[in-house]
Scaffold this motif. Sequence first.
Motif, PDB file in Angstrom:
ATOM      1  N   LYS A   1       0.114   8.171   2.360  1.00  0.00           N
ATOM      2  CA  LYS A   1       0.553   9.360   3.093  1.00  0.00           C
ATOM      3  C   LYS A   1       0.284   9.170   4.592  1.00  0.00           C
TER       4      LYS A   1
ATOM      5  N   SER B   1       0.835  -1.196   0.000  1.00  0.00           N
ATOM      6  CA  SER B   1       0.000   0.000   0.000  1.00  0.00           C
ATOM      7  C   SER B   1       0.868   1.244   0.000  1.00  0.00           C
TER       8      SER B   1
ATOM      9  N   GLY C   1      -4.312   1.399  -3.433  1.00  0.00           N
ATOM     10  CA  GLY C   1      -5.047   2.606  -3.071  1.00  0.00           C
ATOM     11  C   GLY C   1      -6.535   2.339  -3.117  1.00  0.00           C
ATOM     12  N   SER C   2      -7.098   1.867  -1.984  1.00  0.00           N
ATOM     13  CA  SER C   2      -8.507   1.479  -2.002  1.00  0.00           C
ATOM     14  C   SER C   2      -9.441   2.582  -1.559  1.00  0.00           C
ATOM     15  N   GLY C   3      -8.912   3.656  -1.015  1.00  0.00           N
ATOM     16  CA  GLY C   3      -9.815   4.707  -0.541  1.00  0.00           C
ATOM     17  C   GLY C   3     -10.221   4.467   0.883  1.00  0.00           C
ATOM     18  N   LYS C   4     -11.534   4.330   1.108  1.00  0.00           N
ATOM     19  CA  LYS C   4     -12.092   4.277   2.443  1.00  0.00           C
ATOM     20  C   LYS C   4     -12.224   2.840   2.921  1.00  0.00           C
TER      21      LYS C   4
ATOM     22  N   PRO D   1      -3.319   4.018   3.752  1.00  0.00           N
ATOM     23  CA  PRO D   1      -2.977   5.056   2.774  1.00  0.00           C
ATOM     24  C   PRO D   1      -1.468   5.309   2.721  1.00  0.00           C
TER      25      PRO D   1
ATOM     26  N   GLU E   1      -7.519   8.109   8.678  1.00  0.00           N
ATOM     27  CA  GLU E   1      -8.294   6.876   8.583  1.00  0.00           C
ATOM     28  C   GLU E   1      -8.356   6.160   9.939  1.00  0.00           C
TER      29      GLU E   1
ATOM     30  N   ASP F   1      -2.924  10.854   5.848  1.00  0.00           N
ATOM     31  CA  ASP F   1      -4.133  10.131   5.471  1.00  0.00           C
ATOM     32  C   ASP F   1      -4.309   8.874   6.327  1.00  0.00           C
ATOM     33  N   ALA F   2      -3.207   8.223   6.646  1.00  0.00           N
ATOM     34  CA  ALA F   2      -3.272   7.032   7.497  1.00  0.00           C
ATOM     35  C   ALA F   2      -3.784   7.397   8.889  1.00  0.00           C
TER      36      ALA F   2
END
Length: 187
Positions: free
Chosen positions: A136, A114, A120-123, A134, A143, A139-140
């Motif tokens: 970045k 990843s 890159g699955s999004g949500k 994620p 989430e 972003d991790a």
Amino acid sequence: MSFPPSPRARSGPRRRSLLAVAPAALLVAGCSAGPGDSGADGGSRPSAADRARARAARDSGELVARYDAVVAAHPKLAERLRPLHAEVVRHAEAFGGTADSSPSPSASASASASASGTLGSGKAGPSASPAAVPAKPKDALAELAAAEREIADRRVKALLDAPGELARLLASVAAAGAAHVYLLTEA
């Protein structure tokens, strides 16, 4: 000196009739179990409290796996996430679950995949596999905060139907989860 009987007529049941009916009412109430009661004599379904406790333990275990995956994908976040991770492990144990604090080989392999941009699955919700981290770090963390928030909200709803001690535990862990959300989202 005795008091004269009251001139007004009594309405409702008399004391003798209540005393005659009371044992039968107690017998009926004592013999019937509620819809969520399984009793201590080996009922086939776990009680609502047992199910809520198991769900909370499972949620905490999945959250531990998410923390492990984020740390595996972003080692620079390890120091920041260490105290939160330790708390989530204690939450899982408090609910009777076990939390393996070492990332599984598949989680770290997919987390590194990843990080390289192949997944890159999004949500992903807290019940999704912790593999989708994620690329970045920011972003991790976002989430991870979203997963903490969702689980804390679920625990707040569950405590309304939980018995005393379990409700207190759910409330305490939900409050800790809300604090984790704050700590994960602050700059």
